[in-house]
Design a protein around this motif. Sequence first.
Motif, PDB file in Angstrom:
ATOM      1  N   GLN A  88      41.362  37.754  54.642  1.00  9.84           N
ATOM      2  CA  GLN A  88      41.409  37.686  53.180  1.00  9.84           C
ATOM      3  C   GLN A  88      42.695  38.328  52.646  1.00  9.84           C
ATOM      4  N   LEU A  89      43.064  39.440  53.236  1.00 10.10           N
ATOM      5  CA  LEU A  89      44.315  40.096  52.830  1.00 10.10           C
ATOM      6  C   LEU A  89      45.516  39.207  53.127  1.00 10.10           C
ATOM      7  N   ALA A  90      45.493  38.522  54.262  1.00  6.40           N
ATOM      8  CA  ALA A  90      46.582  37.599  54.609  1.00  6.40           C
ATOM      9  C   ALA A  90      46.620  36.435  53.628  1.00  6.40           C
ATOM     10  N   ARG A  91      45.458  35.915  53.268  1.00  2.00           N
ATOM     11  CA  ARG A  91      45.389  34.790  52.320  1.00  2.00           C
ATOM     12  C   ARG A  91      46.032  35.147  50.976  1.00  2.00           C
ATOM     13  N   HIS A  92      45.937  36.415  50.600  1.00  2.00           N
ATOM     14  CA  HIS A  92      46.500  36.867  49.327  1.00  2.00           C
ATOM     15  C   HIS A  92      47.886  37.492  49.487  1.00  2.00           C
ATOM     16  N   GLY A  93      48.463  37.427  50.694  1.00  4.47           N
ATOM     17  CA  GLY A  93      49.836  37.861  50.903  1.00  4.47           C
ATOM     18  C   GLY A  93      50.054  39.351  51.058  1.00  4.47           C
ATOM     19  N   PHE A  94      49.016  40.113  51.423  1.00  4.42           N
ATOM     20  CA  PHE A  94      49.169  41.555  51.607  1.00  4.42           C
ATOM     21  C   PHE A  94      49.514  41.925  53.044  1.00  4.42           C
TER      22      PHE A  94
END
Length: 196
Positions: A56-62
């Motif tokens: 989820q963090l990767a999906r949002h670019g974090f």
Amino acid sequence: MTTPQRRLDAAALKGLAHPLRVDILDSLAMAGPATASLLADRLGESSGATSYHLRQLARHGFVEEDPDRGTGRERWWRMVPGGLTLAATDMREDRAAMDSTILVARQFADQRARHVDTFLRRGEAELGPAWVDSSMLISASVRMTAHELDELTDAVEAFVSERLTPFRDREEPPEAKVVALHVNAFPVVGVDGDGS
């Protein structure tokens, strides 16, 4: 070289608004790249939970996969380079986004308190007196207007950014440690007897 700052919009903020996601980011920032299993051990969670929240963090670019580590079966994750800026002014028109801003800001504040507490309890014993003596915890109060506070926070941010630039993207000395720098400047609520 200046580290880029990412100003969070409502969509990205909602993707971060989960306590475990904030803890994962903090762990990656403080201890460096990790696998879902390593993060699970660090945070006392299941690897299934950390794996889900990493995606989820990767999906949002974090976060992103670390191309210098891992194999086909072992995925290493790292923070996307740069800082994060959370601005309540960007969220005022969206109540859900404002609630997410408060949740994420409170989680970051809780992390700061935990880091300070750990340092106070274990710093001298684990790091030695030189590290304790070179550290500082400052608290000060003064009366000022919102405009004066705005000028002060802008000046402090510029100073900190300038002073940290030489330490970024360099060959780290072997004795270097991760150092957290927290600067808080805010009006104290409820001390003037008028609820403000």
